[in-house]
Design an enzyme around this catalytic site. Structure first.
Site, short mmCIF file in Angstrom:
data_model
loop_
_atom_site.label_atom_id
_atom_site.label_comp_id
_atom_site.label_asym_id
_atom_site.label_seq_id
_atom_site.Cartn_x
_atom_site.Cartn_y
_atom_site.Cartn_z
N GLU A 64 8.55 -6.75 -10.72
CA GLU A 64 7.35 -7.49 -10.40
C GLU A 64 7.61 -9.00 -10.44
OE1 GLU A 64 3.60 -5.60 -10.63
OE2 GLU A 64 5.20 -5.04 -9.25
N SER A 100 5.71 -5.34 -1.41
CA SER A 100 5.63 -3.94 -1.82
C SER A 100 6.05 -3.04 -0.67
CB SER A 100 4.20 -3.63 -2.31
OG SER A 100 4.12 -2.37 -2.90
N ALA A 101 5.16 -2.25 -0.08
CA ALA A 101 5.53 -1.38 1.04
C ALA A 101 6.10 -2.19 2.20
CB ALA A 101 4.32 -0.58 1.51
N GLY A 151 0.85 -1.19 0.00
CA GLY A 151 0.00 0.00 0.00
C GLY A 151 0.88 1.23 0.00
N HIS A 203 8.53 -3.18 -7.39
CA HIS A 203 7.85 -2.84 -8.65
C HIS A 203 8.79 -2.17 -9.64
CE1 HIS A 203 4.04 -3.52 -6.50
NE2 HIS A 203 4.46 -2.69 -5.56
#
Length: 234
Positions: free
Chosen positions: A194, A122-123, A90, A159
């Site tokens: 990714e 991700s985060a 997020g 990413h």
């Protein structure tokens, strides 16, 4: 022994949520792990309860008992009692600000240093580095510091892509990361495309993925990372 699985993303191409890394998560987890705590603070446009349900449903084949930390009266005790820490993606700034607000930085560091597995995407992967300065996210809130969990000795850029849009004149991702390295010349950035991840087991930090990653340093040619490469010594 530290155990971390740092995923670039929760989805890869058209796969369902957390479907692509499911087999790797299963192989990564020590036998007998059941009690997990999920930290959903990075979710901004999704409620924490919905986010928790998404993760629990996606990881259901692993037979984990996943607790939403926001449902617990004492978040620190929830981390201390966990056999596994899951940190979702997020907004990285929102995630870090919430970890500071809940006084969870030291608690997570202590648990991971003691051997509790940590899985982030991700985060959640950004958070494992020394700072969040190589996130792709907008600073929608201002945490007390950019210093993060410092579970690994390098910055991460999830990413990662070198792709640029025709006619778009903004900086590429590589240019943005070069800016960071210009003002943080002693740091390294692991560019994580990714579908790729870093697996940490003690002193072994291994890159995994079908797409090549990169190790970026100040004014040094990028080093290519291929599946199975040693991240620390690249």
């Amino acid at each position: 022994m530290k155990k971390l699985l740092l995923l670039s993303s929760s989805r890869y191409r058209d796969n369902a949520y957390l479907a692509q890394p499911l087999a790797m998560i299963r192989d990564f987890l020590p036998s007998g792990i059941r009690k997990a705590v999920f930290i959903p603070y990075a979710g901004v446009t999704i409620s924490y309860s919905v986010y928790h349900r998404m993760v629990a449903e996606a990881l259901q084949p692993l037979n984990l008992d996943i607790t939403n930390i926001t449902d617990m009266q004492d978040p620190i005790k929830a981390v201390q009692a966990a056999e596994l820490i899951l940190v979702g993606g997020g907004n990285t700034f929102q995630l870090l600000a919430s970890l500071y607000d809940q006084k969870l930085i030291d608690a997570i560091q202590s648990k991971v240093d003691a051997g509790t597995p940590y899985i982030g995407w991700s985060a959640g992967s950004n958070m494992a580095g020394p700072t969040i300065c190589t996130t792709n996210d907008m600073p929608i809130v201002c945490p007390p510091s950019f210093n993060a969990l410092n579970l690994v000795p390098y910055q991460i850029n999830p990413h990662f892509t070198d792709a640029t849009l025709p006619g778009h004149n903004g900086e590429s991702r590589s240019q943005r990361l070069a800016e960071y390295l210009t003002v943080a010349q002693g740091q390294r950035v692991i560019a994580l495309p990714e579908g790729c991840c870093i697996k940490v087991e003690g002193e072994q930090h291994t890159y995994h993925g079908d797409t090549d990653g990169k190790v970026l340093r100040y004014q040094v040619d990028a080093v290519t990372l291929k599946d199975g490469d040693d991240v620390l010594n690249a």
